[in-house]
Design a protein around this motif. Sequence first.
Motif, short mmCIF file in Angstrom:
data_model
loop_
_atom_site.label_atom_id
_atom_site.label_comp_id
_atom_site.label_asym_id
_atom_site.label_seq_id
_atom_site.Cartn_x
_atom_site.Cartn_y
_atom_site.Cartn_z
N GLU A 60 0.86 -1.18 0.00
CA GLU A 60 0.00 0.00 0.00
C GLU A 60 0.89 1.22 0.00
O GLU A 60 1.90 1.26 0.69
N TYR A 61 0.51 2.22 -0.79
CA TYR A 61 1.31 3.45 -0.89
C TYR A 61 0.55 4.59 -0.25
O TYR A 61 -0.66 4.65 -0.37
N PRO A 62 1.23 5.51 0.40
CA PRO A 62 2.65 5.48 0.74
C PRO A 62 2.90 4.57 1.94
O PRO A 62 2.01 4.40 2.78
N ASP A 82 13.70 9.38 -2.14
CA ASP A 82 12.98 9.74 -0.93
C ASP A 82 13.74 10.89 -0.28
O ASP A 82 14.65 10.68 0.52
N PRO A 83 13.37 12.14 -0.62
CA PRO A 83 14.08 13.31 -0.09
C PRO A 83 14.09 13.38 1.44
O PRO A 83 14.95 14.01 2.03
N THR A 103 6.25 5.64 -2.48
CA THR A 103 5.06 6.40 -2.87
C THR A 103 4.36 5.81 -4.09
O THR A 103 3.22 6.15 -4.37
N SER A 104 5.06 4.92 -4.83
CA SER A 104 4.44 4.30 -6.02
C SER A 104 5.26 3.10 -6.46
O SER A 104 6.43 2.96 -6.12
N ARG A 105 4.63 2.26 -7.23
CA ARG A 105 5.32 1.10 -7.80
C ARG A 105 6.45 1.57 -8.73
O ARG A 105 7.55 1.01 -8.73
N GLU A 106 6.18 2.63 -9.48
CA GLU A 106 7.18 3.16 -10.41
C GLU A 106 8.41 3.65 -9.65
O GLU A 106 9.54 3.42 -10.09
N GLN A 107 8.19 4.33 -8.53
CA GLN A 107 9.30 4.82 -7.72
C GLN A 107 10.16 3.64 -7.24
O GLN A 107 11.38 3.68 -7.35
N LEU A 108 9.53 2.59 -6.71
CA LEU A 108 10.29 1.44 -6.22
C LEU A 108 11.02 0.73 -7.36
O LEU A 108 12.17 0.33 -7.21
N ASP A 109 10.36 0.56 -8.50
CA ASP A 109 11.00 -0.09 -9.64
C ASP A 109 12.25 0.68 -10.07
O ASP A 109 13.30 0.08 -10.32
N GLU A 110 12.14 1.99 -10.13
CA GLU A 110 13.28 2.81 -10.55
C GLU A 110 14.38 2.80 -9.49
O GLU A 110 15.57 2.77 -9.82
N LEU A 111 14.01 2.80 -8.23
CA LEU A 111 14.99 2.71 -7.15
C LEU A 111 15.75 1.39 -7.23
O LEU A 111 16.98 1.36 -7.15
#
Length: 94
Positions: free
Chosen positions: A15-17, A44-45, A72-80
């Motif tokens: 679940e996000y965030p 994650d600033p 905050t999102s699936r896209e954020q985690l994938d890119e991380l």
Amino acid sequence: MNLPPEIPPEQSLIEYPSQFPIKVMGAHVEGFVEAITAVALQFDPGFDASTIEHRPSKGGNYLGLTITVMATSREQLDELYRTLTTHPMVKVVL
């Protein structure tokens, strides 16, 4: 490199965030923790480097870190994950 099949966002168990722990392993060298901290801050600033868990290997050659980022999102985690796995100092990301 074989990637697992994509899971549709609606089937995600996250679940996000939310706070999301990521384990990162690399050589136990100067600058490793700082490099991983810099990557975490890109995504994650508000990341707090004082929360990083450190686990040196038995022989002391490798260092395992657990970083906990605000996902905050699936896209954020994938890119991380992509950024971490392609980092020259990183051996494994879980």
